[in-house]
Design a protein around this motif. Structure first.
Motif, mmCIF file in Angstrom:
data_model
loop_
_atom_site.group_PDB
_atom_site.id
_atom_site.type_symbol
_atom_site.label_atom_id
_atom_site.label_comp_id
_atom_site.label_asym_id
_atom_site.label_seq_id
_atom_site.Cartn_x
_atom_site.Cartn_y
_atom_site.Cartn_z
ATOM 1 N N TYR A 165 0.891 -1.277 -0.114
ATOM 2 C CA TYR A 165 0.089 0.141 0.014
ATOM 3 C C TYR A 165 0.771 1.524 0.010
ATOM 4 O O TYR A 165 2.142 1.073 0.397
ATOM 5 C CB TYR A 165 -0.841 -0.029 1.109
ATOM 6 C CG TYR A 165 -0.310 0.092 2.369
ATOM 7 C CD1 TYR A 165 -0.063 1.197 3.362
ATOM 8 C CD2 TYR A 165 -0.008 -1.272 3.254
ATOM 9 C CE1 TYR A 165 0.466 1.340 4.427
ATOM 10 C CE2 TYR A 165 0.519 -1.144 4.492
ATOM 11 C CZ TYR A 165 0.870 0.034 4.958
ATOM 12 O OH TYR A 165 1.434 0.045 6.346
ATOM 13 N N HIS A 188 -10.285 2.404 0.674
ATOM 14 C CA HIS A 188 -10.126 1.899 1.879
ATOM 15 C C HIS A 188 -9.606 0.522 2.170
ATOM 16 O O HIS A 188 -8.647 0.191 2.727
ATOM 17 C CB HIS A 188 -11.429 2.260 2.865
ATOM 18 C CG HIS A 188 -11.355 1.872 4.447
ATOM 19 N ND1 HIS A 188 -12.353 2.025 5.256
ATOM 20 C CD2 HIS A 188 -10.098 1.719 5.143
ATOM 21 C CE1 HIS A 188 -11.856 1.871 6.453
ATOM 22 N NE2 HIS A 188 -10.647 1.748 6.381
ATOM 23 N N VAL A 189 -10.494 -0.248 1.168
ATOM 24 C CA VAL A 189 -9.936 -1.729 1.085
ATOM 25 C C VAL A 189 -9.969 -2.006 -0.177
ATOM 26 O O VAL A 189 -10.905 -2.007 -1.019
ATOM 27 C CB VAL A 189 -11.042 -2.725 1.893
ATOM 28 C CG1 VAL A 189 -10.746 -4.251 1.406
ATOM 29 C CG2 VAL A 189 -11.007 -2.442 3.442
ATOM 30 N N ARG A 213 -5.825 -3.118 2.983
ATOM 31 C CA ARG A 213 -6.504 -1.941 3.848
ATOM 32 C C ARG A 213 -5.637 -0.885 3.782
ATOM 33 O O ARG A 213 -4.436 -0.995 4.723
ATOM 34 C CB ARG A 213 -7.065 -2.188 5.111
ATOM 35 C CG ARG A 213 -7.604 -1.193 5.906
ATOM 36 C CD ARG A 213 -8.400 -1.677 7.199
ATOM 37 N NE ARG A 213 -7.392 -2.127 7.987
ATOM 38 C CZ ARG A 213 -7.293 -3.023 9.121
ATOM 39 N NH1 ARG A 213 -8.535 -3.674 9.197
ATOM 40 N NH2 ARG A 213 -6.419 -3.462 9.768
ATOM 41 N N GLU A 214 -5.977 0.366 3.338
ATOM 42 C CA GLU A 214 -5.109 1.590 3.520
ATOM 43 C C GLU A 214 -5.302 2.244 4.924
ATOM 44 O O GLU A 214 -6.463 2.201 5.245
ATOM 45 C CB GLU A 214 -5.300 2.762 2.155
ATOM 46 C CG GLU A 214 -4.599 4.009 2.332
ATOM 47 C CD GLU A 214 -3.361 3.850 1.792
ATOM 48 O OE1 GLU A 214 -2.445 4.611 2.373
ATOM 49 O OE2 GLU A 214 -2.859 3.120 1.078
ATOM 50 N N GLY A 231 -15.114 3.515 0.230
ATOM 51 C CA GLY A 231 -15.371 2.459 1.101
ATOM 52 C C GLY A 231 -16.294 1.375 0.708
ATOM 53 O O GLY A 231 -16.973 0.753 1.540
ATOM 54 N N SER A 245 -15.564 -2.002 2.522
ATOM 55 C CA SER A 245 -15.121 -1.585 4.000
ATOM 56 C C SER A 245 -16.333 -1.183 4.754
ATOM 57 O O SER A 245 -16.556 -1.722 6.064
ATOM 58 C CB SER A 245 -14.105 -0.568 4.187
ATOM 59 O OG SER A 245 -14.382 0.795 3.951
ATOM 60 N N GLU A 261 -15.310 -2.503 8.682
ATOM 61 C CA GLU A 261 -14.374 -1.868 9.190
ATOM 62 C C GLU A 261 -14.587 -0.670 10.039
ATOM 63 O O GLU A 261 -15.935 -0.368 9.697
ATOM 64 C CB GLU A 261 -13.242 -1.542 7.989
ATOM 65 C CG GLU A 261 -12.631 -2.584 7.101
ATOM 66 C CD GLU A 261 -11.567 -3.293 7.441
ATOM 67 O OE1 GLU A 261 -11.215 -2.823 8.662
ATOM 68 O OE2 GLU A 261 -11.337 -4.217 6.930
ATOM 69 N N GLU A 319 -14.042 -9.175 11.828
ATOM 70 C CA GLU A 319 -12.558 -9.279 11.948
ATOM 71 C C GLU A 319 -12.131 -10.549 12.441
ATOM 72 O O GLU A 319 -11.326 -11.185 12.138
ATOM 73 C CB GLU A 319 -12.322 -7.978 13.090
ATOM 74 C CG GLU A 319 -10.690 -8.185 13.291
ATOM 75 C CD GLU A 319 -10.511 -7.038 14.564
ATOM 76 O OE1 GLU A 319 -9.238 -6.803 14.879
ATOM 77 O OE2 GLU A 319 -11.404 -6.677 15.273
ATOM 78 N N SER A 359 -7.300 -6.781 5.432
ATOM 79 C CA SER A 359 -8.797 -6.202 5.590
ATOM 80 C C SER A 359 -9.671 -7.236 6.363
ATOM 81 O O SER A 359 -9.411 -8.566 6.440
ATOM 82 C CB SER A 359 -9.229 -5.752 4.272
ATOM 83 O OG SER A 359 -9.596 -7.018 3.257
ATOM 84 N N ASN A 360 -10.932 -6.710 6.675
ATOM 85 C CA ASN A 360 -11.876 -7.615 7.363
ATOM 86 C C ASN A 360 -12.777 -8.197 6.282
ATOM 87 O O ASN A 360 -13.563 -8.903 6.820
ATOM 88 C CB ASN A 360 -12.795 -6.832 8.362
ATOM 89 C CG ASN A 360 -11.885 -6.248 9.561
ATOM 90 O OD1 ASN A 360 -10.991 -7.206 9.872
ATOM 91 N ND2 ASN A 360 -12.566 -5.271 10.511
#
Length: 382
Positions: A108, A130-131, A138-139, A159, A162, A166, A264, A290-291
């Protein structure tokens, strides 16, 4: 276990099975009002922000951001993959100046690199993802936005993969957008976004936006609907919004914090299983996991064969789409209404399929690792 559209809760689907709900009916206006207010909460936005739900999807929400731009504005695109690059492809169609900073696959763009760039030259807008759905990266958008807030006019975050999975908050961010078919857990067809007061002030007749996706044409509808009064610019996806309303009610019942923790946990369980069977993950840095999406690298088999075979096991995964990793990986989506049993089922099915196809894995260790993680919370403590 696709990256979207995701599997949809039956209670959500049933909300859309109504034959005659008009876009000016009280039922629809009430639903739209609830959804707009809920969107603001889920985005962690201030009361003076403006939520929008427009037809289309994540890409329509992205392109609607042109409503905030004027001719010859300068935009910095931060790209960690295919969907970061989409910002460049969209904005390059308009009379603005676009510069892109790209990360290598699995990596990233760092906050320091972004700060360094915006400190050298003034940008009217910075866009981030974001993801990154193509890689699962994930940034660290909150660190970035804090560092660059005083340098740029507008900070925009995609997003799509995300929101509602997230942590999302609009501190120092002017536009946060998403789509209906991802972690919110409804069918595709709507772009959802929230604009800060600063962003709203940029809406004008001098923007470079077209007609249908010009947020200036939609804002009065959104304000009116949130006040409980029917309004019209163009037909909204009525039945989809009824489903979004139900999804938001289920999210409220679960609690957004609980929902994020569930995502998560499921994500970590799947990654633990992947590593337990001896495979690698596309994301190179744990802080960028990422989630919602995990890219899985295979060493011997064709990933398209994995996707084809695992469907016969009752599970659908997603192909890899990053051109630099073509033929090397596939993706697991774990967002929406996923639970711990979905994680176990996915890893178990993957082990069977990979073993049959000849991929060298530690058969059984993936499921064991996932089970241990879920039973103890953190396998490293065992």
């Amino acid at each position: 276990m696709h990256v979207g559209p995701v599997t949809i809760d039956y209670d959500v689907l049933i909300e859309g099975m109504k034959g005659d709900v008009g876009f000016t009916s009280k039922e629809f206006v009430d639903a739209f009002q609830y959804s707009l207010k809920s969107l603001r909460k889920i985005m962690g936005a201030q009361e003076n922000s403006q939520p929008f739900i427009i037809p289309g999807g994540g890409t329509s929400a992205m392109e609607s951001v042109t409503s905030l731009l004027r001719k010859d504005d300068k935009i910095l695109v931060i790209s960690n993959g295919v969907f970061g690059d989409r910002w460049e492809k969209i904005l390059s169609r308009y009379p603005v100046h676009v510069k892109t900073i790209r990360a290598k696959p699995g990596d990233y763009v760092t906050p320091d690199d972004i700060e360094k760039e915006v400190s050298k030259e003034h940008y009217n807008m910075v866009t981030m993802t974001h993801v990154e759905t193509s890689t699962g990266i994930r940034e660290p958008i909150y660190e970035v936005s804090k560092k660059i807030r005083n340098y740029v006019d507008l900070i925009v975050v995609d997003g799509v993969s995300s929101v509602s999975a997230e942590e999302v908050k609009m501190d120092n961010i002017d536009v946060f957008l998403t789509a209906s078919q991802k972690a919110i857990g409804t069918p595709p067809g709507a772009g959802l976004l929230v604009l800060s007061e600063n962003a709203v002030s940029r809406l004008s007749d001098n923007s470079i936006a077209g007609y249908y996706l010009n947020l200036k044409n939609w804002i009065d509808v959104m304000k009116s609907m949130e006040e409980g009064r029917a309004a019209y610019f163009s037909t909204l996806p009525v039945h989809l919004i009824l489903m979004i309303t139900k999804a938001f009610k289920l999210i409220e019942k679960e609690g957004i914090e609980n929902r994020i923790r569930r995502h998560e946990k499921v994500a970590a369980a799947i990654r633990t299983g992947i590593e337990g069977m001896g495979l690698s993950i596309v994301a190179k840095h744990p802080e960028a996991y990422s989630n919602t999406v995990t890219g899985v690298i295979v060493n011997k088999v064709n990933p398209s064969e994995v996707l084809k075979e695992i469907v016969n096991e009752g599970i659908e995964l997603a192909p890899g789409v990053h051109p630099d990793l073509a033929g090397k990986y596939f993706r697991i989506g774990h967002m929406g209404w996923v639970n711990e049993n979905d994680a176990i089922s996915t890893i178990a099915a993957l082990e069977r399929v990979l073993s049959r196809l000849g991929e060298p894995i530690r058969l059984g260790e993936g499921v064991r690792s996932t089970q241990l993680y879920l039973s103890k919370g953190n396998i490293s403590n065992l």
